[in-house]
Scaffold this motif. Structure first.
Motif, PDB file in Angstrom:
ATOM      1  N   VAL A 182       0.818  -1.211   0.000  1.00 46.09           N
ATOM      2  CA  VAL A 182       0.000   0.000   0.000  1.00 46.09           C
ATOM      3  C   VAL A 182       0.856   1.269   0.000  1.00 46.09           C
ATOM      4  O   VAL A 182       0.396   2.328  -0.402  1.00 46.09           O
ATOM      5  CB  VAL A 182      -0.970   0.001   1.208  1.00 46.09           C
ATOM      6  N   ASP A 183       2.101   1.154   0.417  1.00 50.63           N
ATOM      7  CA  ASP A 183       2.939   2.343   0.596  1.00 50.63           C
ATOM      8  C   ASP A 183       3.108   3.185  -0.660  1.00 50.63           C
ATOM      9  O   ASP A 183       3.314   4.387  -0.578  1.00 50.63           O
ATOM     10  CB  ASP A 183       4.320   1.948   1.127  1.00 50.63           C
ATOM     11  N   ASP A 184       3.036   2.550  -1.822  1.00 49.82           N
ATOM     12  CA  ASP A 184       3.208   3.279  -3.082  1.00 49.82           C
ATOM     13  C   ASP A 184       1.890   3.680  -3.734  1.00 49.82           C
ATOM     14  O   ASP A 184       1.880   4.213  -4.846  1.00 49.82           O
ATOM     15  CB  ASP A 184       4.032   2.435  -4.066  1.00 49.82           C
ATOM     16  N   ALA A 185       0.792   3.415  -3.060  1.00 56.84           N
ATOM     17  CA  ALA A 185      -0.519   3.769  -3.621  1.00 56.84           C
ATOM     18  C   ALA A 185      -0.676   5.288  -3.676  1.00 56.84           C
ATOM     19  O   ALA A 185      -0.252   6.002  -2.757  1.00 56.84           O
ATOM     20  CB  ALA A 185      -1.639   3.162  -2.777  1.00 56.84           C
ATOM     21  N   ALA A 186      -1.284   5.760  -4.737  1.00 55.20           N
ATOM     22  CA  ALA A 186      -1.533   7.193  -4.877  1.00 55.20           C
ATOM     23  C   ALA A 186      -2.370   7.686  -3.705  1.00 55.20           C
ATOM     24  O   ALA A 186      -3.403   7.092  -3.376  1.00 55.20           O
ATOM     25  CB  ALA A 186      -2.255   7.466  -6.190  1.00 55.20           C
ATOM     26  N   GLY A 187      -1.915   8.721  -3.044  1.00 57.09           N
ATOM     27  CA  GLY A 187      -2.660   9.328  -1.945  1.00 57.09           C
ATOM     28  C   GLY A 187      -2.422   8.706  -0.582  1.00 57.09           C
ATOM     29  O   GLY A 187      -2.883   9.232   0.427  1.00 57.09           O
ATOM     30  N   PHE A 188      -1.700   7.577  -0.520  1.00 60.61           N
ATOM     31  CA  PHE A 188      -1.424   6.937   0.764  1.00 60.61           C
ATOM     32  C   PHE A 188      -0.392   7.749   1.530  1.00 60.61           C
ATOM     33  O   PHE A 188       0.604   8.196   0.972  1.00 60.61           O
ATOM     34  CB  PHE A 188      -0.896   5.518   0.563  1.00 60.61           C
ATOM     35  N   TRP A 230      -4.812   8.775   4.410  1.00 63.00           N
ATOM     36  CA  TRP A 230      -4.851   9.063   2.985  1.00 63.00           C
ATOM     37  C   TRP A 230      -5.042  10.554   2.753  1.00 63.00           C
ATOM     38  O   TRP A 230      -5.612  11.253   3.596  1.00 63.00           O
ATOM     39  CB  TRP A 230      -6.019   8.313   2.344  1.00 63.00           C
ATOM     40  N   GLU A 231      -4.626  11.014   1.594  1.00 64.30           N
ATOM     41  CA  GLU A 231      -4.853  12.415   1.239  1.00 64.30           C
ATOM     42  C   GLU A 231      -6.345  12.712   1.154  1.00 64.30           C
ATOM     43  O   GLU A 231      -6.790  13.787   1.552  1.00 64.30           O
ATOM     44  CB  GLU A 231      -4.176  12.747  -0.086  1.00 64.30           C
ATOM     45  N   ASP A 232      -7.113  11.749   0.639  1.00 69.71           N
ATOM     46  CA  ASP A 232      -8.557  11.941   0.485  1.00 69.71           C
ATOM     47  C   ASP A 232      -9.239  10.584   0.372  1.00 69.71           C
ATOM     48  O   ASP A 232      -8.575   9.555   0.185  1.00 69.71           O
ATOM     49  CB  ASP A 232      -8.868  12.814  -0.738  1.00 69.71           C
ATOM     50  N   ASP A 233     -10.558  10.576   0.482  1.00 75.96           N
ATOM     51  CA  ASP A 233     -11.297   9.318   0.436  1.00 75.96           C
ATOM     52  C   ASP A 233     -11.259   8.671  -0.944  1.00 75.96           C
ATOM     53  O   ASP A 233     -11.294   7.448  -1.066  1.00 75.96           O
ATOM     54  CB  ASP A 233     -12.731   9.486   0.932  1.00 75.96           C
ATOM     55  N   ASN A 234     -11.147   9.458  -1.997  1.00 74.69           N
ATOM     56  CA  ASN A 234     -11.064   8.883  -3.330  1.00 74.69           C
ATOM     57  C   ASN A 234      -9.813   8.022  -3.481  1.00 74.69           C
ATOM     58  O   ASN A 234      -9.871   6.933  -4.067  1.00 74.69           O
ATOM     59  CB  ASN A 234     -11.093   9.979  -4.405  1.00 74.69           C
ATOM     60  N   SER A 235      -8.688   8.468  -2.954  1.00 66.99           N
ATOM     61  CA  SER A 235      -7.450   7.679  -3.017  1.00 66.99           C
ATOM     62  C   SER A 235      -7.642   6.333  -2.338  1.00 66.99           C
ATOM     63  O   SER A 235      -7.238   5.287  -2.863  1.00 66.99           O
ATOM     64  CB  SER A 235      -6.297   8.434  -2.346  1.00 66.99           C
ATOM     65  N   TYR A 236      -8.260   6.340  -1.162  1.00 65.31           N
ATOM     66  CA  TYR A 236      -8.537   5.089  -0.455  1.00 65.31           C
ATOM     67  C   TYR A 236      -9.453   4.185  -1.279  1.00 65.31           C
ATOM     68  O   TYR A 236      -9.201   2.997  -1.427  1.00 65.31           O
ATOM     69  CB  TYR A 236      -9.165   5.369   0.909  1.00 65.31           C
ATOM     70  N   ASN A 237     -10.521   4.754  -1.806  1.00 61.73           N
ATOM     71  CA  ASN A 237     -11.502   3.958  -2.557  1.00 61.73           C
ATOM     72  C   ASN A 237     -10.891   3.317  -3.799  1.00 61.73           C
ATOM     73  O   ASN A 237     -11.198   2.171  -4.126  1.00 61.73           O
ATOM     74  CB  ASN A 237     -12.719   4.809  -2.914  1.00 61.73           C
ATOM     75  N   VAL A 238     -10.017   4.039  -4.494  1.00 63.90           N
ATOM     76  CA  VAL A 238      -9.340   3.483  -5.668  1.00 63.90           C
ATOM     77  C   VAL A 238      -8.448   2.323  -5.237  1.00 63.90           C
ATOM     78  O   VAL A 238      -8.465   1.250  -5.841  1.00 63.90           O
ATOM     79  CB  VAL A 238      -8.520   4.568  -6.407  1.00 63.90           C
ATOM     80  N   TRP A 239      -7.663   2.506  -4.184  1.00 64.92           N
ATOM     81  CA  TRP A 239      -6.798   1.428  -3.688  1.00 64.92           C
ATOM     82  C   TRP A 239      -7.637   0.232  -3.251  1.00 64.92           C
ATOM     83  O   TRP A 239      -7.331  -0.911  -3.604  1.00 64.92           O
ATOM     84  CB  TRP A 239      -5.932   1.915  -2.529  1.00 64.92           C
ATOM     85  N   TYR A 240      -8.676   0.488  -2.492  1.00 63.98           N
ATOM     86  CA  TYR A 240      -9.521  -0.596  -1.978  1.00 63.98           C
ATOM     87  C   TYR A 240     -10.096  -1.425  -3.131  1.00 63.98           C
ATOM     88  O   TYR A 240     -10.041  -2.654  -3.105  1.00 63.98           O
ATOM     89  CB  TYR A 240     -10.645  -0.019  -1.125  1.00 63.98           C
ATOM     90  N   LYS A 241     -10.607  -0.761  -4.130  1.00 63.74           N
ATOM     91  CA  LYS A 241     -11.233  -1.446  -5.262  1.00 63.74           C
ATOM     92  C   LYS A 241     -10.213  -2.275  -6.044  1.00 63.74           C
ATOM     93  O   LYS A 241     -10.499  -3.407  -6.449  1.00 63.74           O
ATOM     94  CB  LYS A 241     -11.873  -0.408  -6.187  1.00 63.74           C
ATOM     95  N   ASP A 242      -9.009  -1.739  -6.244  1.00 64.54           N
ATOM     96  CA  ASP A 242      -8.036  -2.378  -7.125  1.00 64.54           C
ATOM     97  C   ASP A 242      -7.038  -3.305  -6.429  1.00 64.54           C
ATOM     98  O   ASP A 242      -6.454  -4.170  -7.081  1.00 64.54           O
ATOM     99  CB  ASP A 242      -7.248  -1.307  -7.895  1.00 64.54           C
ATOM    100  N   HIS A 243      -6.803  -3.113  -5.117  1.00 66.10           N
ATOM    101  CA  HIS A 243      -5.684  -3.824  -4.490  1.00 66.10           C
ATOM    102  C   HIS A 243      -5.982  -4.502  -3.157  1.00 66.10           C
ATOM    103  O   HIS A 243      -5.084  -5.092  -2.563  1.00 66.10           O
ATOM    104  CB  HIS A 243      -4.512  -2.860  -4.292  1.00 66.10           C
TER     105      HIS A 243
END
Length: 98
Positions: free
Chosen positions: A29-35, A56-69
């Motif tokens: 997760v460390d390299d995820a955008a917004g983490f 996270w920088e914002d909830d969208n960053s978390y949601n993208v990571w959650y969905k994809d990874h």
């Protein structure tokens, strides 16, 4: 800032294995955008409970990571782990102050 808090309780005495899995985690997760960071806590009065806080920088960053990874991020969960039914939850927070 957006914070995702996951809380769960180990049911079958594998607390140390779970804690070591977090210590030795592959840091995917460390390299995820917004983490920003992750903190893993365990209350002193209940060592079988684990709190995972990701920032996270914002909830969208978390949601993208959650969905994809999310699936690959949990691939190193100790085999045979059982959780206390009804004790797992995820809550989301907006940071108000530092």
């Amino acid at each position: 800032m957006f914070i995702a808090l996951s809380v769960f309780e180990v049911a079958n005495g594998m607390e140390e294995e779970v804690k070591q899995a977090f210590v030795k985690r592959p840091h995917l997760v460390d390299d995820a955008a917004g983490f920003l960071e992750m903190k893993v806590l365990s209350p002193q009065d209940n060592g079988s409970e684990i709190w995972v806080m990701t920032y996270w920088e914002d909830d969208n960053s978390y949601n993208v990571w959650y969905k994809d990874h999310m699936k690959e991020a949990h691939q190193d969960i100790p085999k045979g782990l059982k959780l206390v039914p009804g004790k797992s939850k995820v809550r989301f927070f907006d940071q108000v102050t530092k």
